[in-house]
Design a protein around this motif. Sequence first.
Motif, mmCIF file in Angstrom:
data_model
loop_
_atom_site.group_PDB
_atom_site.id
_atom_site.type_symbol
_atom_site.label_atom_id
_atom_site.label_comp_id
_atom_site.label_asym_id
_atom_site.label_seq_id
_atom_site.Cartn_x
_atom_site.Cartn_y
_atom_site.Cartn_z
ATOM 1 N N LEU A 116 0.855 -1.189 0.000
ATOM 2 C CA LEU A 116 0.000 0.000 0.000
ATOM 3 C C LEU A 116 0.885 1.230 0.000
ATOM 4 N N GLY A 117 0.297 2.351 -0.351
ATOM 5 C CA GLY A 117 1.023 3.610 -0.219
ATOM 6 C C GLY A 117 1.740 4.011 -1.491
ATOM 7 N N LYS A 146 -8.333 9.507 -3.723
ATOM 8 C CA LYS A 146 -7.600 10.525 -2.962
ATOM 9 C C LYS A 146 -7.725 11.907 -3.618
ATOM 10 N N ALA B 84 -0.105 -1.740 8.604
ATOM 11 C CA ALA B 84 0.679 -1.088 7.548
ATOM 12 C C ALA B 84 2.177 -1.359 7.702
ATOM 13 N N ASP B 159 -9.437 8.383 2.931
ATOM 14 C CA ASP B 159 -8.708 7.966 1.732
ATOM 15 C C ASP B 159 -7.726 6.826 1.969
ATOM 16 N N GLN B 160 -7.754 6.218 3.143
ATOM 17 C CA GLN B 160 -6.821 5.110 3.416
ATOM 18 C C GLN B 160 -7.620 3.824 3.604
#
Lengths: 286, 291
Positions: A116-117, A146, B84, B159-160
Amino acid sequence: MIEPRPAYSDPFDPEVLRTLDRIDGVEDISPEWAWGNSTGRGVRVAVIDSGVDAGHPAVGGHVEGYVAITEGADGLVYDDAPHEDVFGHGTACAGIIRSLAPECEIYSVRVLGRRLGGRGNVFAAGIRWALENGMNVCNLSLGTTKQAFYETLHELADLAYFRNTMLVTAANNMPTPSFPSVYASVIAVAAHAGHDPYLFYYNPEPPVEFGAPGIEVRVAWSEGGYVTTTGNSFAAPHITGIVAKILGKHPNLTVFQMKGILHALAANVVPAHDRLQPLDEHVGEK
Amino acid sequence: MPEGNEDLTEARRTIQEQQQEIERLRRRHSDERFAEDLRDALTLAATTGAIAAPSQHSVLLQSIVETAARVIPSDAASLFLVDADAQELIFEIALGQKAEEVKSFRVPLGHGIAGLVAVSGQPMTVSDVERDPRHASDISVRIGYTPRSILCCPLVYNDQVVGVLELLDRRGASAYSPADIDLLWHFANQAAIALEQSQTYRNLTRIITTVMENAGQTDGTQGGFTRRTESFVRNLEEDQVYRRSLALADLVREIAWKGEDELALCEQVLRAFAHYLSARTSPMAGLEADP
Protein backbone atom coordinates in the motif's frame (compact mmCIF):
# COMPACT_ATOMS: atom_id res chain seq x y z
CA MET A 1 4.08 20.93 -17.07
CA ILE A 2 2.21 23.53 -19.13
CA GLU A 3 4.06 24.01 -22.38
CA PRO A 4 4.17 27.42 -24.08
CA ARG A 5 1.66 27.48 -26.90
CA PRO A 6 1.38 29.53 -30.10
CA ALA A 7 -1.39 32.12 -30.27
CA TYR A 8 -4.73 30.32 -30.18
CA SER A 9 -5.82 31.95 -33.49
CA ASP A 10 -2.74 30.66 -35.37
CA PRO A 11 -4.31 27.34 -36.52
CA PHE A 12 -7.13 29.24 -38.24
CA ASP A 13 -4.87 31.42 -40.38
CA PRO A 14 -5.87 30.62 -44.01
CA GLU A 15 -2.18 29.89 -44.74
CA VAL A 16 -2.06 26.99 -42.32
CA LEU A 17 -5.70 25.95 -41.85
CA ARG A 18 -5.88 22.18 -42.34
CA THR A 19 -8.62 20.29 -44.15
CA LEU A 20 -9.70 17.16 -42.28
CA ASP A 21 -11.74 14.09 -43.13
CA ARG A 22 -15.37 14.27 -42.05
CA ILE A 23 -16.75 11.09 -40.56
CA ASP A 24 -19.88 9.71 -42.17
CA GLY A 25 -23.33 10.79 -41.10
CA VAL A 26 -24.54 9.39 -37.82
CA GLU A 27 -27.20 7.37 -39.69
CA ASP A 28 -24.42 5.56 -41.54
CA ILE A 29 -22.53 4.56 -38.43
CA SER A 30 -22.98 0.81 -38.03
CA PRO A 31 -20.82 -1.83 -36.37
CA GLU A 32 -19.67 -2.81 -39.86
CA TRP A 33 -18.67 0.77 -40.65
CA ALA A 34 -17.05 1.25 -37.25
CA TRP A 35 -14.99 -1.92 -36.83
CA GLY A 36 -15.85 -4.40 -39.60
CA ASN A 37 -12.77 -6.53 -40.41
CA SER A 38 -10.66 -4.60 -37.90
CA THR A 39 -8.43 -6.58 -35.56
CA GLY A 40 -7.02 -3.49 -33.90
CA ARG A 41 -3.76 -3.95 -35.79
CA GLY A 42 -1.32 -1.10 -35.26
CA VAL A 43 -3.24 0.34 -32.29
CA ARG A 44 -1.14 0.79 -29.16
CA VAL A 45 -3.07 -0.07 -25.98
CA ALA A 46 -1.61 0.58 -22.54
CA VAL A 47 -2.96 -1.63 -19.78
CA ILE A 48 -2.20 0.44 -16.69
CA ASP A 49 -2.66 -2.16 -13.99
CA SER A 50 -0.96 -4.96 -12.03
CA GLY A 51 1.08 -6.24 -15.02
CA VAL A 52 0.15 -8.57 -17.87
CA ASP A 53 1.01 -12.26 -18.12
CA ALA A 54 2.05 -12.51 -21.80
CA GLY A 55 2.01 -16.31 -21.66
CA HIS A 56 -1.66 -16.56 -20.74
CA PRO A 57 -3.64 -18.13 -23.60
CA ALA A 58 -6.18 -15.29 -23.42
CA VAL A 59 -3.43 -12.73 -23.98
CA GLY A 60 -2.10 -14.68 -26.94
CA GLY A 61 1.56 -15.09 -26.04
CA HIS A 62 2.77 -11.58 -26.74
CA VAL A 63 2.99 -8.24 -24.99
CA GLU A 64 4.69 -5.53 -27.06
CA GLY A 65 6.20 -3.50 -24.24
CA TYR A 66 6.58 -3.26 -20.50
CA VAL A 67 7.23 -0.68 -17.86
CA ALA A 68 6.97 -1.30 -14.14
CA ILE A 69 6.85 1.90 -12.07
CA THR A 70 7.74 1.83 -8.38
CA GLU A 71 8.67 4.36 -5.73
CA GLY A 72 12.38 4.30 -5.00
CA ALA A 73 14.41 6.17 -2.40
CA ASP A 74 15.25 8.95 -4.90
CA GLY A 75 11.91 9.13 -6.69
CA LEU A 76 10.09 6.98 -9.21
CA VAL A 77 11.83 4.02 -10.81
CA TYR A 78 10.91 2.87 -14.36
CA ASP A 79 11.86 -0.69 -15.24
CA ASP A 80 11.20 -1.76 -18.86
CA ALA A 81 12.22 -5.40 -18.41
CA PRO A 82 9.42 -7.95 -19.06
CA HIS A 83 7.44 -8.51 -15.86
CA GLU A 84 4.70 -10.73 -14.52
CA ASP A 85 1.24 -9.87 -13.31
CA VAL A 86 1.31 -9.45 -9.53
CA PHE A 87 -2.37 -10.34 -9.09
CA GLY A 88 -3.98 -11.39 -12.37
CA HIS A 89 -6.11 -8.23 -12.64
CA GLY A 90 -4.12 -6.74 -15.55
CA THR A 91 -4.10 -10.10 -17.35
CA ALA A 92 -7.90 -10.22 -17.03
CA CYS A 93 -8.16 -6.79 -18.71
CA ALA A 94 -5.62 -7.64 -21.45
CA GLY A 95 -7.45 -10.91 -22.14
CA ILE A 96 -10.76 -9.09 -22.66
CA ILE A 97 -9.10 -6.47 -24.92
CA ARG A 98 -7.39 -9.14 -27.06
CA SER A 99 -10.64 -11.12 -27.34
CA LEU A 100 -12.08 -8.10 -29.19
CA ALA A 101 -8.96 -6.65 -30.88
CA PRO A 102 -6.64 -9.66 -31.27
CA GLU A 103 -3.92 -7.79 -33.19
CA CYS A 104 -3.68 -4.65 -31.09
CA GLU A 105 -0.33 -3.95 -29.43
CA ILE A 106 -0.46 -4.32 -25.67
CA TYR A 107 1.87 -2.39 -23.39
CA SER A 108 1.84 -3.46 -19.76
CA VAL A 109 2.26 -0.44 -17.51
CA ARG A 110 2.52 -1.90 -14.02
CA VAL A 111 1.55 0.56 -11.31
CA LEU A 112 -0.15 -1.78 -8.84
CA GLY A 113 2.13 -3.69 -6.49
CA ARG A 114 1.86 -5.74 -3.36
CA ARG A 115 2.32 -2.81 -1.01
CA LEU A 116 0.00 0.00 0.00
CA GLY A 117 1.02 3.61 -0.22
CA GLY A 118 2.48 5.84 -2.91
CA ARG A 119 -0.05 4.52 -5.35
CA GLY A 120 -1.38 7.89 -6.47
CA ASN A 121 2.03 9.10 -7.65
CA VAL A 122 2.84 5.84 -9.37
CA PHE A 123 -0.59 5.74 -11.00
CA ALA A 124 -0.23 9.29 -12.37
CA ALA A 125 3.27 8.40 -13.62
CA GLY A 126 1.76 5.43 -15.48
CA ILE A 127 -0.67 7.67 -17.37
CA ARG A 128 2.13 10.17 -18.09
CA TRP A 129 4.33 7.36 -19.42
CA ALA A 130 1.52 6.26 -21.76
CA LEU A 131 1.09 9.81 -23.07
CA GLU A 132 4.81 10.28 -23.62
CA ASN A 133 5.17 6.93 -25.38
CA GLY A 134 2.52 7.34 -28.04
CA MET A 135 -0.21 5.08 -26.69
CA ASN A 136 -3.53 5.39 -28.57
CA VAL A 137 -5.74 3.91 -25.84
CA CYS A 138 -5.22 3.42 -22.10
CA ASN A 139 -7.24 0.93 -20.10
CA LEU A 140 -7.62 2.21 -16.55
CA SER A 141 -9.45 -0.44 -14.56
CA LEU A 142 -8.31 1.36 -11.43
CA GLY A 143 -8.44 4.81 -9.99
CA THR A 144 -7.84 6.74 -6.84
CA THR A 145 -10.32 8.33 -4.46
CA LYS A 146 -7.60 10.53 -2.96
CA GLN A 147 -8.51 14.20 -3.37
CA ALA A 148 -4.81 15.05 -3.36
CA PHE A 149 -4.51 13.64 -6.89
CA TYR A 150 -7.57 15.39 -8.30
CA GLU A 151 -5.60 18.15 -9.98
CA THR A 152 -2.67 16.08 -11.31
CA LEU A 153 -4.98 13.49 -12.82
CA HIS A 154 -7.32 16.13 -14.22
CA GLU A 155 -4.42 17.77 -16.01
CA LEU A 156 -3.23 14.43 -17.39
CA ALA A 157 -6.76 13.51 -18.53
CA ASP A 158 -7.07 16.83 -20.38
CA LEU A 159 -3.63 16.37 -21.92
CA ALA A 160 -4.70 12.92 -23.12
CA TYR A 161 -7.88 14.38 -24.58
CA PHE A 162 -5.92 17.04 -26.51
CA ARG A 163 -3.49 14.41 -27.82
CA ASN A 164 -6.30 12.08 -28.98
CA THR A 165 -5.30 9.41 -26.47
CA MET A 166 -8.44 7.64 -25.28
CA LEU A 167 -8.49 7.04 -21.53
CA VAL A 168 -11.04 4.30 -20.91
CA THR A 169 -11.68 4.23 -17.17
CA ALA A 170 -13.65 1.94 -14.88
CA ALA A 171 -16.08 3.82 -12.66
CA ASN A 172 -15.55 3.22 -8.96
CA ASN A 173 -17.33 0.08 -7.74
CA MET A 174 -18.40 2.01 -4.66
CA PRO A 175 -20.53 5.15 -4.53
CA THR A 176 -17.58 7.51 -4.02
CA PRO A 177 -16.00 9.43 -6.90
CA SER A 178 -12.70 8.06 -8.15
CA PHE A 179 -10.25 9.86 -10.38
CA PRO A 180 -9.90 10.10 -13.32
CA SER A 181 -13.21 8.28 -14.02
CA VAL A 182 -15.38 11.30 -13.13
CA TYR A 183 -13.76 13.70 -15.61
CA ALA A 184 -15.50 14.64 -18.87
CA SER A 185 -12.33 14.02 -20.90
CA VAL A 186 -12.30 10.26 -20.25
CA ILE A 187 -14.58 7.43 -21.37
CA ALA A 188 -16.02 6.12 -18.08
CA VAL A 189 -17.50 2.62 -18.00
CA ALA A 190 -19.57 0.63 -15.50
CA ALA A 191 -20.84 -2.96 -15.63
CA HIS A 192 -24.14 -4.27 -16.97
CA ALA A 193 -25.37 -7.83 -16.53
CA GLY A 194 -25.25 -8.88 -20.23
CA HIS A 195 -22.65 -11.21 -21.66
CA ASP A 196 -22.51 -10.18 -25.34
CA PRO A 197 -19.09 -8.49 -25.57
CA TYR A 198 -20.29 -6.15 -28.33
CA LEU A 199 -23.37 -5.02 -26.43
CA PHE A 200 -22.98 -1.74 -24.62
CA TYR A 201 -25.27 1.07 -23.47
CA TYR A 202 -25.00 4.82 -23.23
CA ASN A 203 -25.92 6.40 -19.90
CA PRO A 204 -27.60 9.79 -20.38
CA GLU A 205 -26.68 10.68 -16.80
CA PRO A 206 -22.89 10.85 -16.68
CA PRO A 207 -20.17 10.78 -15.27
CA VAL A 208 -20.50 7.08 -16.15
CA GLU A 209 -21.13 7.25 -19.90
CA PHE A 210 -21.09 3.63 -21.04
CA GLY A 211 -22.18 0.25 -19.69
CA ALA A 212 -20.44 -2.99 -20.79
CA PRO A 213 -20.35 -6.61 -19.52
CA GLY A 214 -18.79 -6.89 -16.06
CA ILE A 215 -21.12 -8.95 -13.88
CA GLU A 216 -20.28 -12.61 -13.32
CA VAL A 217 -17.88 -12.61 -16.24
CA ARG A 218 -15.29 -15.31 -16.80
CA VAL A 219 -11.89 -13.67 -17.19
CA ALA A 220 -8.24 -14.71 -17.47
CA TRP A 221 -6.27 -14.63 -14.20
CA SER A 222 -2.83 -15.45 -12.88
CA GLU A 223 -1.08 -18.80 -13.34
CA GLY A 224 -2.90 -19.39 -16.62
CA GLY A 225 -6.22 -19.69 -14.82
CA TYR A 226 -9.65 -18.17 -15.24
CA VAL A 227 -12.08 -16.78 -12.68
CA THR A 228 -15.71 -15.70 -12.63
CA THR A 229 -15.98 -12.29 -11.06
CA THR A 230 -17.90 -9.00 -10.95
CA GLY A 231 -16.66 -5.43 -11.23
CA ASN A 232 -16.46 -2.31 -13.38
CA SER A 233 -12.80 -3.29 -13.81
CA PHE A 234 -13.95 -5.87 -16.34
CA ALA A 235 -16.48 -3.63 -18.10
CA ALA A 236 -13.86 -1.00 -19.05
CA PRO A 237 -11.66 -3.38 -21.12
CA HIS A 238 -14.70 -4.37 -23.19
CA ILE A 239 -14.98 -0.73 -24.31
CA THR A 240 -11.18 -0.49 -24.64
CA GLY A 241 -11.25 -3.48 -27.02
CA ILE A 242 -14.02 -1.91 -29.10
CA VAL A 243 -12.21 1.46 -29.16
CA ALA A 244 -9.03 -0.33 -30.34
CA LYS A 245 -11.00 -2.05 -33.09
CA ILE A 246 -12.52 1.27 -34.22
CA LEU A 247 -9.10 2.98 -34.19
CA GLY A 248 -7.70 0.07 -36.22
CA LYS A 249 -10.10 1.05 -38.98
CA HIS A 250 -10.33 4.81 -38.33
CA PRO A 251 -7.05 6.08 -36.95
CA ASN A 252 -6.72 9.72 -35.87
CA LEU A 253 -10.20 9.99 -34.39
CA THR A 254 -10.54 12.51 -31.60
CA VAL A 255 -11.94 11.53 -28.20
CA PHE A 256 -15.17 13.43 -28.87
CA GLN A 257 -15.60 11.68 -32.25
CA MET A 258 -15.02 8.32 -30.56
CA LYS A 259 -17.65 9.13 -27.95
CA GLY A 260 -20.04 10.11 -30.75
CA ILE A 261 -19.45 6.80 -32.54
CA LEU A 262 -19.88 4.80 -29.32
CA HIS A 263 -23.07 6.74 -28.58
CA ALA A 264 -24.44 5.96 -32.07
CA LEU A 265 -23.67 2.25 -31.60
CA ALA A 266 -25.01 1.90 -28.05
CA ALA A 267 -27.82 -0.65 -27.82
CA ASN A 268 -30.22 1.78 -26.15
CA VAL A 269 -29.65 4.54 -28.72
CA VAL A 270 -32.19 4.13 -31.53
CA PRO A 271 -33.42 6.35 -34.37
CA ALA A 272 -36.21 8.63 -33.13
CA HIS A 273 -38.79 7.09 -35.49
CA ASP A 274 -38.13 3.67 -33.97
CA ARG A 275 -38.63 4.87 -30.42
CA LEU A 276 -42.25 3.71 -30.35
CA GLN A 277 -41.09 0.09 -30.61
CA PRO A 278 -40.05 -1.76 -27.47
CA LEU A 279 -36.35 -1.40 -26.64
CA ASP A 280 -35.85 -5.18 -26.50
CA GLU A 281 -36.15 -5.48 -30.28
CA HIS A 282 -33.00 -3.43 -30.70
CA VAL A 283 -30.96 -5.01 -27.98
CA GLY A 284 -28.48 -7.46 -29.43
CA GLU A 285 -28.56 -6.08 -32.95
CA LYS A 286 -25.24 -4.36 -32.53
CA MET B 1 33.12 24.65 68.86
CA PRO B 2 29.52 25.35 69.96
CA GLU B 3 29.55 28.24 67.50
CA GLY B 4 30.74 25.86 64.79
CA ASN B 5 27.93 23.45 65.69
CA GLU B 6 25.34 26.22 65.41
CA ASP B 7 26.75 27.19 62.04
CA LEU B 8 26.52 23.61 60.89
CA THR B 9 22.93 23.26 62.09
CA GLU B 10 22.06 26.56 60.42
CA ALA B 11 23.70 25.43 57.17
CA ARG B 12 21.83 22.08 57.27
CA ARG B 13 18.55 23.88 57.84
CA THR B 14 19.22 26.22 54.90
CA ILE B 15 20.10 23.27 52.66
CA GLN B 16 16.95 21.46 53.77
CA GLU B 17 14.83 24.54 53.06
CA GLN B 18 16.43 24.95 49.66
CA GLN B 19 15.85 21.28 48.90
CA GLN B 20 12.19 21.65 49.88
CA GLU B 21 11.88 24.74 47.72
CA ILE B 22 13.51 22.94 44.77
CA GLU B 23 11.22 19.98 45.32
CA ARG B 24 8.17 22.28 45.54
CA LEU B 25 9.16 24.05 42.31
CA ARG B 26 9.84 20.75 40.59
CA ARG B 27 6.43 19.43 41.64
CA ARG B 28 4.77 22.61 40.49
CA HIS B 29 6.57 22.43 37.15
CA SER B 30 5.68 18.80 36.79
CA ASP B 31 2.03 19.56 37.61
CA GLU B 32 1.98 22.33 35.05
CA ARG B 33 3.49 20.09 32.41
CA PHE B 34 1.04 17.37 33.36
CA ALA B 35 -1.81 19.83 32.99
CA GLU B 36 -0.43 20.81 29.60
CA ASP B 37 -0.20 17.18 28.46
CA LEU B 38 -3.67 16.51 29.75
CA ARG B 39 -5.00 19.54 27.90
CA ASP B 40 -3.39 18.22 24.70
CA ALA B 41 -5.00 14.85 25.26
CA LEU B 42 -8.39 16.45 25.80
CA THR B 43 -7.97 18.62 22.74
CA LEU B 44 -7.31 15.47 20.72
CA ALA B 45 -10.46 13.92 22.17
CA ALA B 46 -12.48 17.04 21.47
CA THR B 47 -11.33 17.46 17.90
CA THR B 48 -11.93 13.87 16.97
CA GLY B 49 -15.15 13.48 18.88
CA ALA B 50 -13.97 10.22 20.43
CA ILE B 51 -16.18 9.62 23.42
CA ALA B 52 -17.19 5.97 23.47
CA ALA B 53 -15.26 3.31 25.35
CA PRO B 54 -13.11 0.81 23.41
CA SER B 55 -15.20 -2.11 24.61
CA GLN B 56 -18.21 -0.48 22.97
CA HIS B 57 -16.25 -0.17 19.72
CA SER B 58 -15.46 -3.88 19.53
CA VAL B 59 -19.10 -4.68 20.33
CA LEU B 60 -20.11 -2.24 17.58
CA LEU B 61 -17.72 -3.83 15.06
CA GLN B 62 -18.96 -7.31 15.96
CA SER B 63 -22.53 -6.10 15.53
CA ILE B 64 -21.78 -4.51 12.14
CA VAL B 65 -20.25 -7.75 10.84
CA GLU B 66 -23.11 -9.86 12.25
CA THR B 67 -25.75 -7.57 10.76
CA ALA B 68 -24.01 -7.53 7.37
CA ALA B 69 -23.97 -11.35 7.33
CA ARG B 70 -27.65 -11.42 8.27
CA VAL B 71 -28.84 -8.78 5.79
CA ILE B 72 -26.75 -10.30 2.97
CA PRO B 73 -27.39 -13.91 4.04
CA SER B 74 -23.96 -15.54 4.40
CA ASP B 75 -22.52 -18.56 6.20
CA ALA B 76 -19.40 -16.79 7.47
CA ALA B 77 -17.90 -13.33 7.72
CA SER B 78 -14.58 -11.75 8.66
CA LEU B 79 -13.24 -8.31 9.34
CA PHE B 80 -9.53 -7.72 8.81
CA LEU B 81 -7.39 -4.80 9.90
CA VAL B 82 -4.46 -3.51 7.87
CA ASP B 83 -1.14 -3.66 9.69
CA ALA B 84 0.68 -1.09 7.55
CA ASP B 85 4.10 -1.74 9.14
CA ALA B 86 4.01 -5.48 8.51
CA GLN B 87 2.05 -5.05 5.23
CA GLU B 88 -0.35 -7.69 6.49
CA LEU B 89 -4.01 -8.17 7.28
CA ILE B 90 -4.98 -9.29 10.78
CA PHE B 91 -8.31 -10.94 11.62
CA GLU B 92 -10.23 -8.64 13.96
CA ILE B 93 -13.65 -10.31 13.86
CA ALA B 94 -14.45 -13.77 12.53
CA LEU B 95 -17.91 -15.31 12.46
CA GLY B 96 -18.88 -18.80 11.33
CA GLN B 97 -17.97 -22.39 12.06
CA LYS B 98 -14.21 -21.97 11.65
CA ALA B 99 -14.06 -18.53 13.28
CA GLU B 100 -11.67 -19.49 16.10
CA GLU B 101 -9.25 -21.24 13.74
CA VAL B 102 -8.93 -18.41 11.21
CA LYS B 103 -8.35 -15.77 13.88
CA SER B 104 -4.71 -16.80 14.31
CA PHE B 105 -3.85 -16.18 10.63
CA ARG B 106 -2.18 -13.14 9.17
CA VAL B 107 -2.64 -12.47 5.46
CA PRO B 108 0.11 -10.67 3.49
CA LEU B 109 -1.26 -7.73 1.50
CA GLY B 110 -1.94 -8.72 -2.08
CA HIS B 111 -2.43 -12.35 -1.03
CA GLY B 112 -5.82 -13.94 -1.48
CA ILE B 113 -8.97 -12.01 -2.20
CA ALA B 114 -8.94 -9.94 1.01
CA GLY B 115 -5.30 -9.00 0.39
CA LEU B 116 -6.03 -7.96 -3.19
CA VAL B 117 -9.03 -5.87 -2.13
CA ALA B 118 -6.87 -4.12 0.49
CA VAL B 119 -4.29 -3.17 -2.15
CA SER B 120 -6.72 -2.25 -4.94
CA GLY B 121 -9.23 -0.47 -2.70
CA GLN B 122 -12.00 -1.99 -4.83
CA PRO B 123 -14.63 -4.52 -3.77
CA MET B 124 -14.57 -7.92 -5.42
CA THR B 125 -16.81 -10.93 -5.80
CA VAL B 126 -15.84 -14.44 -6.77
CA SER B 127 -18.26 -17.26 -7.43
CA ASP B 128 -16.02 -20.21 -8.29
CA VAL B 129 -13.67 -19.99 -5.39
CA GLU B 130 -12.25 -23.48 -5.55
CA ARG B 131 -10.76 -22.82 -8.96
CA ASP B 132 -9.83 -19.26 -8.15
CA PRO B 133 -6.08 -18.73 -7.81
CA ARG B 134 -6.79 -15.44 -6.01
CA HIS B 135 -8.18 -17.25 -3.01
CA ALA B 136 -5.63 -17.88 -0.29
CA SER B 137 -6.13 -21.62 -0.62
CA ASP B 138 -3.44 -22.46 1.94
CA ILE B 139 -5.72 -21.05 4.65
CA SER B 140 -8.70 -22.97 3.25
CA VAL B 141 -6.72 -26.19 3.30
CA ARG B 142 -5.42 -25.62 6.81
CA ILE B 143 -8.84 -25.00 8.32
CA GLY B 144 -10.71 -27.42 6.04
CA TYR B 145 -13.22 -24.87 4.74
CA THR B 146 -13.42 -23.66 1.16
CA PRO B 147 -16.22 -21.19 0.49
CA ARG B 148 -18.10 -21.36 -2.80
CA SER B 149 -18.65 -17.64 -3.09
CA ILE B 150 -16.92 -14.57 -1.64
CA LEU B 151 -17.73 -10.89 -1.42
CA CYS B 152 -15.03 -8.58 -0.17
CA CYS B 153 -15.14 -4.83 0.43
CA PRO B 154 -12.42 -2.42 1.60
CA LEU B 155 -12.82 -0.27 4.71
CA VAL B 156 -11.79 3.20 3.67
CA TYR B 157 -11.28 6.08 6.08
CA ASN B 158 -9.70 9.40 5.12
CA ASP B 159 -8.71 7.97 1.73
CA GLN B 160 -6.82 5.11 3.42
CA VAL B 161 -7.71 1.43 3.33
CA VAL B 162 -7.82 0.55 7.04
CA GLY B 163 -9.32 -2.91 6.75
CA VAL B 164 -11.38 -5.37 4.74
CA LEU B 165 -14.89 -6.78 5.32
CA GLU B 166 -15.47 -10.21 3.79
CA LEU B 167 -18.60 -12.34 3.48
CA LEU B 168 -18.42 -16.03 2.57
CA ASP B 169 -20.98 -18.36 0.99
CA ARG B 170 -24.06 -16.42 -0.07
CA ARG B 171 -27.19 -18.28 0.99
CA GLY B 172 -29.96 -18.58 -1.56
CA ALA B 173 -27.78 -17.70 -4.55
CA SER B 174 -24.69 -19.05 -6.28
CA ALA B 175 -22.97 -15.67 -6.24
CA TYR B 176 -23.05 -12.23 -4.65
CA SER B 177 -24.87 -9.65 -6.78
CA PRO B 178 -23.96 -6.01 -7.54
CA ALA B 179 -26.73 -5.04 -5.10
CA ASP B 180 -24.91 -7.07 -2.42
CA ILE B 181 -21.69 -5.15 -3.19
CA ASP B 182 -23.51 -1.86 -2.78
CA LEU B 183 -25.07 -2.98 0.49
CA LEU B 184 -21.82 -4.29 1.96
CA TRP B 185 -20.14 -1.00 1.09
CA HIS B 186 -22.47 0.76 3.53
CA PHE B 187 -21.59 -1.71 6.29
CA ALA B 188 -17.90 -1.30 5.48
CA ASN B 189 -18.31 2.45 5.84
CA GLN B 190 -19.84 2.06 9.30
CA ALA B 191 -17.09 -0.32 10.32
CA ALA B 192 -14.37 2.05 9.06
CA ILE B 193 -15.76 4.89 11.17
CA ALA B 194 -16.09 2.65 14.25
CA LEU B 195 -12.53 1.42 13.75
CA GLU B 196 -11.11 4.88 13.37
CA GLN B 197 -12.88 6.12 16.50
CA SER B 198 -11.65 3.12 18.40
CA GLN B 199 -8.10 3.82 17.21
CA THR B 200 -8.37 7.46 18.29
CA TYR B 201 -9.70 6.39 21.69
CA ARG B 202 -6.79 3.99 22.08
CA ASN B 203 -4.33 6.77 21.23
CA LEU B 204 -6.02 9.06 23.69
CA THR B 205 -6.01 6.44 26.45
CA ARG B 206 -2.33 5.73 25.77
CA ILE B 207 -1.45 9.42 26.06
CA ILE B 208 -3.40 9.85 29.30
CA THR B 209 -1.92 6.66 30.76
CA THR B 210 1.61 7.76 29.89
CA VAL B 211 1.02 11.19 31.39
CA MET B 212 -0.36 9.68 34.57
CA GLU B 213 2.49 7.17 34.85
CA ASN B 214 5.06 9.95 34.46
CA ALA B 215 3.27 12.04 37.06
CA GLY B 216 3.13 9.09 39.42
CA GLN B 217 6.87 8.50 39.14
CA THR B 218 7.93 11.93 40.47
CA ASP B 219 6.84 11.30 44.04
CA GLY B 220 3.98 10.30 46.23
CA THR B 221 2.67 13.76 46.98
CA GLN B 222 0.83 14.06 43.69
CA GLY B 223 -1.64 11.39 44.60
CA GLY B 224 -4.42 13.90 45.01
CA PHE B 225 -3.90 15.46 41.62
CA THR B 226 -3.51 12.09 39.91
CA ARG B 227 -6.63 10.77 41.60
CA ARG B 228 -8.61 13.83 40.57
CA THR B 229 -7.37 13.40 37.01
CA GLU B 230 -8.18 9.70 36.97
CA SER B 231 -11.64 10.45 38.18
CA PHE B 232 -11.96 13.23 35.62
CA VAL B 233 -10.90 10.94 32.79
CA ARG B 234 -13.21 8.21 34.07
CA ASN B 235 -16.11 10.62 34.12
CA LEU B 236 -15.09 12.26 30.86
CA GLU B 237 -18.25 11.25 29.07
CA GLU B 238 -20.55 12.68 31.76
CA ASP B 239 -18.50 15.81 32.33
CA GLN B 240 -20.52 18.86 31.36
CA VAL B 241 -17.45 21.05 30.80
CA TYR B 242 -15.97 18.42 28.52
CA ARG B 243 -19.23 18.09 26.64
CA ARG B 244 -19.44 21.84 26.16
CA SER B 245 -15.82 21.90 24.98
CA LEU B 246 -16.68 19.15 22.55
CA ALA B 247 -19.67 21.10 21.24
CA LEU B 248 -17.48 24.19 20.91
CA ALA B 249 -14.80 22.21 19.06
CA ASP B 250 -17.48 20.88 16.71
CA LEU B 251 -18.71 24.42 16.10
CA VAL B 252 -15.21 25.62 15.21
CA ARG B 253 -14.73 22.60 12.97
CA GLU B 254 -17.98 23.40 11.19
CA ILE B 255 -16.73 26.95 10.60
CA ALA B 256 -13.37 25.60 9.41
CA TRP B 257 -15.16 23.58 6.74
CA LYS B 258 -16.50 26.82 5.25
CA GLY B 259 -12.99 27.88 4.32
CA GLU B 260 -9.68 29.38 5.39
CA ASP B 261 -10.98 32.97 5.55
CA GLU B 262 -13.93 31.98 7.73
CA LEU B 263 -11.63 30.08 10.09
CA ALA B 264 -9.22 33.02 10.29
CA LEU B 265 -12.09 35.39 11.11
CA CYS B 266 -13.43 32.98 13.75
CA GLU B 267 -9.99 32.78 15.36
CA GLN B 268 -9.64 36.56 15.29
CA VAL B 269 -13.02 37.06 16.98
CA LEU B 270 -12.28 34.47 19.68
CA ARG B 271 -8.80 35.87 20.34
CA ALA B 272 -10.14 39.42 20.59
CA PHE B 273 -12.80 38.28 23.05
CA ALA B 274 -10.23 36.36 25.13
CA HIS B 275 -7.97 39.40 25.11
CA TYR B 276 -10.84 41.63 26.25
CA LEU B 277 -11.68 39.22 29.07
CA SER B 278 -8.10 38.96 30.30
CA ALA B 279 -7.64 42.77 30.19
CA ARG B 280 -10.83 43.35 32.21
CA THR B 281 -10.22 43.52 35.98
CA SER B 282 -11.66 40.38 37.39
CA PRO B 283 -13.43 40.51 40.75
CA MET B 284 -12.16 36.94 41.27
CA ALA B 285 -8.52 37.93 40.85
CA GLY B 286 -7.92 38.49 44.56
CA LEU B 287 -9.30 35.06 45.42
CA GLU B 288 -6.74 33.17 43.41
CA ALA B 289 -5.00 30.59 45.57
CA ASP B 290 -1.35 31.21 46.23
CA PRO B 291 0.59 28.09 45.40
